[in-house]
Motif scaffolding. Structure first.
Motif, PDB file in Angstrom:
ATOM      1  N   ASP A 152       0.952  -0.979  -0.171  1.00 61.57           N
ATOM      2  CA  ASP A 152       0.041   0.027   0.014  1.00 61.57           C
ATOM      3  C   ASP A 152       0.958   1.338   0.079  1.00 61.57           C
ATOM      4  O   ASP A 152       2.076   1.131   0.113  1.00 61.57           O
TER       5      ASP A 152
ATOM      6  N   ASN B 129       1.970   3.111   2.306  1.00 60.73           N
ATOM      7  CA  ASN B 129       2.903   3.016   3.279  1.00 60.73           C
ATOM      8  C   ASN B 129       3.956   2.041   3.099  1.00 60.73           C
ATOM      9  O   ASN B 129       4.704   1.795   3.929  1.00 60.73           O
TER      10      ASN B 129
ATOM     11  N   ASN C 228       3.425  -0.785   3.201  1.00 62.35           N
ATOM     12  CA  ASN C 228       3.057  -2.325   4.017  1.00 62.35           C
ATOM     13  C   ASN C 228       2.315  -3.235   3.135  1.00 62.35           C
ATOM     14  O   ASN C 228       1.722  -2.949   2.246  1.00 62.35           O
ATOM     15  N   VAL C 229       2.628  -4.497   3.525  1.00 61.73           N
ATOM     16  CA  VAL C 229       2.137  -5.618   2.495  1.00 61.73           C
ATOM     17  C   VAL C 229       0.695  -5.912   2.867  1.00 61.73           C
ATOM     18  O   VAL C 229       0.195  -5.887   4.001  1.00 61.73           O
ATOM     19  N   VAL C 230      -0.235  -5.846   1.766  1.00 60.68           N
ATOM     20  CA  VAL C 230      -1.391  -6.040   2.061  1.00 60.68           C
ATOM     21  C   VAL C 230      -1.860  -7.111   1.216  1.00 60.68           C
ATOM     22  O   VAL C 230      -1.512  -7.607   0.113  1.00 60.68           O
ATOM     23  N   LEU C 231      -2.987  -7.958   1.806  1.00 63.45           N
ATOM     24  CA  LEU C 231      -3.509  -9.208   1.107  1.00 63.45           C
ATOM     25  C   LEU C 231      -5.134  -8.770   1.003  1.00 63.45           C
ATOM     26  O   LEU C 231      -5.711  -8.776   2.076  1.00 63.45           O
TER      27      LEU C 231
ATOM     28  N   ARG D 208      -4.111  -6.869   6.428  1.00 60.80           N
ATOM     29  CA  ARG D 208      -3.307  -5.641   6.460  1.00 60.80           C
ATOM     30  C   ARG D 208      -2.121  -5.968   7.549  1.00 60.80           C
ATOM     31  O   ARG D 208      -2.441  -6.118   8.425  1.00 60.80           O
ATOM     32  N   SER D 209      -0.819  -5.426   6.913  1.00 56.69           N
ATOM     33  CA  SER D 209       0.161  -5.739   7.876  1.00 56.69           C
ATOM     34  C   SER D 209       0.686  -4.316   8.275  1.00 56.69           C
ATOM     35  O   SER D 209       0.646  -3.512   7.097  1.00 56.69           O
ATOM     36  N   PHE D 210       1.339  -4.218   9.348  1.00 60.10           N
ATOM     37  CA  PHE D 210       1.813  -3.012   9.751  1.00 60.10           C
ATOM     38  C   PHE D 210       3.148  -3.280  10.289  1.00 60.10           C
ATOM     39  O   PHE D 210       3.503  -4.021  11.427  1.00 60.10           O
ATOM     40  N   ARG D 211       4.336  -2.461   9.703  1.00 58.63           N
ATOM     41  CA  ARG D 211       5.762  -2.789  10.248  1.00 58.63           C
ATOM     42  C   ARG D 211       5.886  -1.666  11.506  1.00 58.63           C
ATOM     43  O   ARG D 211       5.045  -0.495  11.487  1.00 58.63           O
TER      44      ARG D 211
ATOM     45  N   ASN E 130       1.758   2.793  12.149  1.00 56.40           N
ATOM     46  CA  ASN E 130       0.772   3.752  11.823  1.00 56.40           C
ATOM     47  C   ASN E 130      -0.173   3.095  10.889  1.00 56.40           C
ATOM     48  O   ASN E 130      -0.075   2.488   9.877  1.00 56.40           O
TER      49      ASN E 130
ATOM     50  N   THR F 254      -3.019   4.170   9.599  1.00 56.59           N
ATOM     51  CA  THR F 254      -3.906   5.179   8.877  1.00 56.59           C
ATOM     52  C   THR F 254      -4.075   4.687   7.484  1.00 56.59           C
ATOM     53  O   THR F 254      -4.994   5.024   6.933  1.00 56.59           O
ATOM     54  N   SER F 255      -3.406   3.626   7.234  1.00 52.26           N
ATOM     55  CA  SER F 255      -3.842   3.109   5.521  1.00 52.26           C
ATOM     56  C   SER F 255      -4.998   2.235   5.683  1.00 52.26           C
ATOM     57  O   SER F 255      -5.600   1.816   4.789  1.00 52.26           O
TER      58      SER F 255
END
Lengths: 110, 334
Positions: free
Chosen positions: A89, A91, A93-96, B67-70, B85, B87-88
């Motif tokens: 996405d 940012n 970040n990996v999204v499925l 959704r993954s967040f680092r 974060n 926010t996505s």
């Protein structure tokens, strides 16, 4: 492509995300078999094109010709499959996501 | 407070150890598909969820979105804090569950032995075994650009794992409450009981959060473009694509016939040669004026006709493109 049936049916189409410029952020799959529908829905329609009742009546009205300007029914996707897409996405970040109706399983005259 | 519960965690690195597999090397073509990012666990975890769905149709967490967040590591008052974060996340995504994945050193000697073997430095064995650290994680939520530490949302006690290196903890209530209050910046502060754990170095073992959601908008028409199309196919400022059905998209400059002599009327020169179609009223359709890019096949005239016709043709064509006097004189001189 030249020996495909005239009647409404499913045709092969492989979509490569690089062709539409989405490959930068799509991790997987790189491409998938989407298929598409094409072909005639002329009267009389064979059962294989799974016409709806409305499509059957529309093709009869067109064949009779009393009402001008009635087109033949359209050859469109009938049953479709979902596709899981892994992407980055905004940012990074990996999204499925599992998107419905991404590939054609069967076609029909509607 | 929340206690760590057994959660379907990804296969722990220790399992990898037991099977002799490198704990961090993803299996299959995950590494290839993920590229350089394959080293961090969150990418590997996500790719495993993707493979599970693609091969067996197992919907991740029963929904249609993960959704993954680092984590972003920051040191606040000498304490390590991980910031996430969120926010996505989209408004249409209903949170089903959220898990917090945390890596902690193994405290079984044999596991440490295996690690030392992997890290291949002899001095590792000399180090005293790590303290039996019992970690506490305090979760705060804050909205963007607030300076305060934020609202305490919950705490987790992490017992050191007997075998596994990764733990998964349920933090669904924490994430749901933070989102309900519009505070999409989550921080997890690491404290370890009596002895401060010190500041961990940034490493591929950084903790991460997975949020399993059901996107209500995914069945909307065109939903795939809403999330996957990043650039407008027609960037702003570009001229609208020509919409005439038979216009070629060729950017070549159109040449126009020069009017010979003063304009008597607004007819294009040479046009009266076109027989006006009898059944249509006397006005011109745009596509009739521009020759279609596809040439219609013409019957081939006989050899004699071709020679005579050639000259006519030349005359007709020269009628369409005639040059001004100066160009004509120069051509004649040459």
């Amino acid at each position: 492509q030249w020996n495909e049936p005239r009647v409404c049916s499913r045709r092969y189409l492989k979509v490569d995300f690089a062709d539409i410029g989405w490959n930068e952020w799509i991790i997987s799959p790189k491409s998938f078999d989407a298929y598409y529908c094409a072909g005639a829905c002329e009267f009389p329609m064979p059962k294989i094109v799974r016409p709806s009742n409305h499509a059957t009546i529309q093709s009869i009205v067109r064949a009779v010709g009393i009402v001008p300007g009635i087109p033949e029914p359209c050859c469109v996707p009938d049953k479709m499959n979902s596709l899981g897409v892994l992407f980055l996405d905004e940012n990074q970040n990996v999204v499925l996501k599992v998107y419905p109706n991404m590939s054609v399983e069967t076609c029909a005259c509607q | 407070s929340h206690t760590a519960t057994a959660w379907p965690a990804p296969p722990s690195a220790a399992d990898g150890l037991a099977e002799g597999k490198h704990p961090q090397r993803p299996s299959g073509d995950a590494a290839a598909a993920l590229g350089p990012g394959a080293q961090d666990m969150v990418a590997v975890h996500m790719f495993r969820l993707y493979e599970k769905y693609s091969q067996r149709g197992a919907r991740p967490g029963g929904g249609n979105t993960v959704r993954s967040f680092r984590a972003r590591l920051e040191v606040v008052d000498q304490k390590a804090s991980y910031f996430f974060n969120l926010t996505s996340m989209q408004d249409s995504e209903v949170i089903l569950s959220a898990t917090f994945h945390f890596y902690s050193e193994p405290w079984w000697p044999w596991a440490r032995e295996a690690l030392c073997k992997l890290s291949k430095n002899a001095s590792c064995r000399l180090l005293p075994p790590g303290p039996l650290a019992r970690h506490h994680l305090l979760f705060h939520s804050l909205s963007q650009n607030t300076a305060s530490q934020g609202l305490l949302r919950g705490a987790i006690t992490l017992a050191p794992p007997p075998r596994g290196l990764w733990q998964a903890n349920d933090i669904s209530p924490i994430v749901k409450a933070a989102r309900r209050d519009g505070e999409l910046l989550l921080s997890a502060q690491l404290t370890a009981g009596e002895k401060e754990p010190g500041v961990p170095r940034p490493s591929p073992h950084a903790p991460y959060i997975l949020i399993y959601a059901n996107d209500l908008a995914i069945s909307e028409p065109n939903s795939v473009a809403v999330t996957l199309q990043r650039y407008d196919p027609f960037p702003a400022g570009d001229p609208e694509p020509l919409t005439a059905p038979n216009n070629s998209a060729d950017p070549r400059v159109r040449r126009a016939a020069q009017a010979s002599g003063p304009l008597q009327d607004n007819e294009l020169p040479g046009l009266d040669e076109w027989p006006a179609p009898s059944h249509r009223p006397q006005h011109y359709h745009k596509h009739e004026l521009w020759p279609s890019p596809f040439r219609a096949l013409k019957p081939r005239p006989g050899r004699k006709d071709r020679r005579r016709k050639g000259q006519d043709l030349f005359m007709a064509s020269s009628q369409v493109l005639n040059f001004d006097e100066k160009t004509m004189q120069k051509a004649r001189r040459k």
